[in-house]
Design a protein around this motif. Sequence first.
Motif, PDB file in Angstrom:
ATOM      1  N   SER A 151       9.324  47.854  52.172  1.00 10.64           N
ATOM      2  CA  SER A 151       9.428  49.248  51.741  1.00 10.64           C
ATOM      3  C   SER A 151       8.970  49.387  50.295  1.00 10.64           C
ATOM      4  CB  SER A 151      10.875  49.732  51.881  1.00 10.64           C
ATOM      5  OG  SER A 151      11.048  50.990  51.260  1.00 10.64           O
ATOM      6  N   GLU A 152       8.087  50.354  50.040  1.00 13.21           N
ATOM      7  CA  GLU A 152       7.639  50.571  48.673  1.00 13.21           C
ATOM      8  C   GLU A 152       8.656  51.390  47.879  1.00 13.21           C
ATOM      9  OE1 GLU A 152       4.001  52.722  48.537  1.00 13.21           O
ATOM     10  OE2 GLU A 152       4.613  54.189  50.064  1.00 13.21           O
ATOM     11  N   GLU A 153       9.573  52.070  48.566  1.00 14.25           N
ATOM     12  CA  GLU A 153      10.598  52.861  47.874  1.00 14.25           C
ATOM     13  C   GLU A 153      11.734  51.973  47.360  1.00 14.25           C
ATOM     14  OE1 GLU A 153       9.408  53.771  50.856  1.00 14.25           O
ATOM     15  OE2 GLU A 153       8.253  55.542  50.270  1.00 14.25           O
ATOM     16  N   THR A 154      12.210  51.052  48.191  1.00 16.56           N
ATOM     17  CA  THR A 154      13.369  50.231  47.827  1.00 16.56           C
ATOM     18  C   THR A 154      13.033  48.759  47.628  1.00 16.56           C
ATOM     19  OG1 THR A 154      13.944  49.778  50.144  1.00 16.56           O
ATOM     20  CG2 THR A 154      14.847  51.785  49.151  1.00 16.56           C
ATOM     21  N   LYS A 214       9.411  42.320  45.338  1.00 14.59           N
ATOM     22  CA  LYS A 214       9.737  42.300  43.910  1.00 14.59           C
ATOM     23  C   LYS A 214       8.981  43.392  43.164  1.00 14.59           C
ATOM     24  CE  LYS A 214       9.807  39.230  39.878  1.00 14.59           C
ATOM     25  NZ  LYS A 214       9.472  37.860  39.376  1.00 14.59           N
ATOM     26  N   GLU A 215       7.732  43.600  43.532  1.00 17.54           N
ATOM     27  CA  GLU A 215       6.897  44.599  42.856  1.00 17.54           C
ATOM     28  C   GLU A 215       7.028  45.994  43.476  1.00 17.54           C
ATOM     29  OE1 GLU A 215       5.163  43.957  40.161  1.00 17.54           O
ATOM     30  OE2 GLU A 215       5.666  41.808  40.184  1.00 17.54           O
ATOM     31  N   ARG A 216       7.834  46.078  44.560  1.00 19.14           N
ATOM     32  CA  ARG A 216       8.000  47.333  45.302  1.00 19.14           C
ATOM     33  C   ARG A 216       6.651  47.900  45.759  1.00 19.14           C
ATOM     34  NH1 ARG A 216      13.203  50.918  43.347  1.00 19.14           N
ATOM     35  NH2 ARG A 216      14.724  49.216  43.476  1.00 19.14           N
ATOM     36  N   ILE A 217       5.918  47.040  46.434  1.00 22.84           N
ATOM     37  CA  ILE A 217       4.640  47.421  47.030  1.00 22.84           C
ATOM     38  C   ILE A 217       4.810  47.390  48.544  1.00 22.84           C
ATOM     39  CG2 ILE A 217       2.215  46.797  47.321  1.00 22.84           C
ATOM     40  CD1 ILE A 217       2.325  45.484  44.572  1.00 22.84           C
ATOM     41  N   GLY A 218       4.444  48.461  49.218  1.00 25.48           N
ATOM     42  CA  GLY A 218       4.594  48.524  50.662  1.00 25.48           C
ATOM     43  C   GLY A 218       3.663  47.556  51.376  1.00 25.48           C
TER      44      GLY A 218
END
Length: 250
Positions: free
Chosen positions: A218-221, A121-125
């Motif tokens: 994935s931190e990108e998606t 949800k936070e886009r953290i890898g």
Amino acid sequence: MPDWAANLSWWTLLDFYIFFILAVFVLKFVLHSKRMLSMFMFYLFTVGIFYVASLLDLPLSKEVFEGLPLITLIFVIVIGAPDIRLTMESMWKETTKTGMLVMGTERTKNEIIKAAAKLSKERIGGLITIEKHNTLDQYASRAITLNADVTHELLLNIFTPNTPLHDGAVIVRGDKLICAGAYFILSSNDNFEKTTGSRHRAALGISEITDALTVVVSEETGSISVAINGVMTKMKDENALNEYLSLFMR
């Protein structure tokens, strides 16, 4: 008594025994991982071409392929140096845990799912590797030891950007988070896109040489994927992740 039996001696038996030990060692080395097997098959293919050219007495092909087996062997050693090093290390260490297999409880599984969902949800890898039969001690020994209970709060804190441990993987053994900041050899799978991040390659890499399962965010998606047995599968939702972990941790 047959002629072959009459020629047998203790030296002959010792000769066969040494050959047997060598053959077992080579097979164990080659079959340790899919990548080692692929490189070995490539080398055998080049040797086979040279043998066929020699057998058929093809002068041009024989001359061209005469030095190919040696060149290929050097090429395999140079290109596959990381895999060869890892295989040698694993062969001299115990790779299968002794004693009864202990997997995480339902609480541990739910904590991992909560952490993965929040990271997504936070886009953290994030990179969470769950150990099974094959021990991951050789990676844990080079990481930061934690030996803490698995909680989603701790996992979120570890993977928070710009913290010392957020780039590496965490290793889960049973209900314990044994370490953080672990680094794996990246997969050389050519089926991956060139834009694929190092986390996904690391997750696939450890799944190719052990029976561990890795959850990667994935931190990108913000997408969640699971890597196991050399296969990366993208999760549609939390229920899909729950099904995978339930089957793996039972």
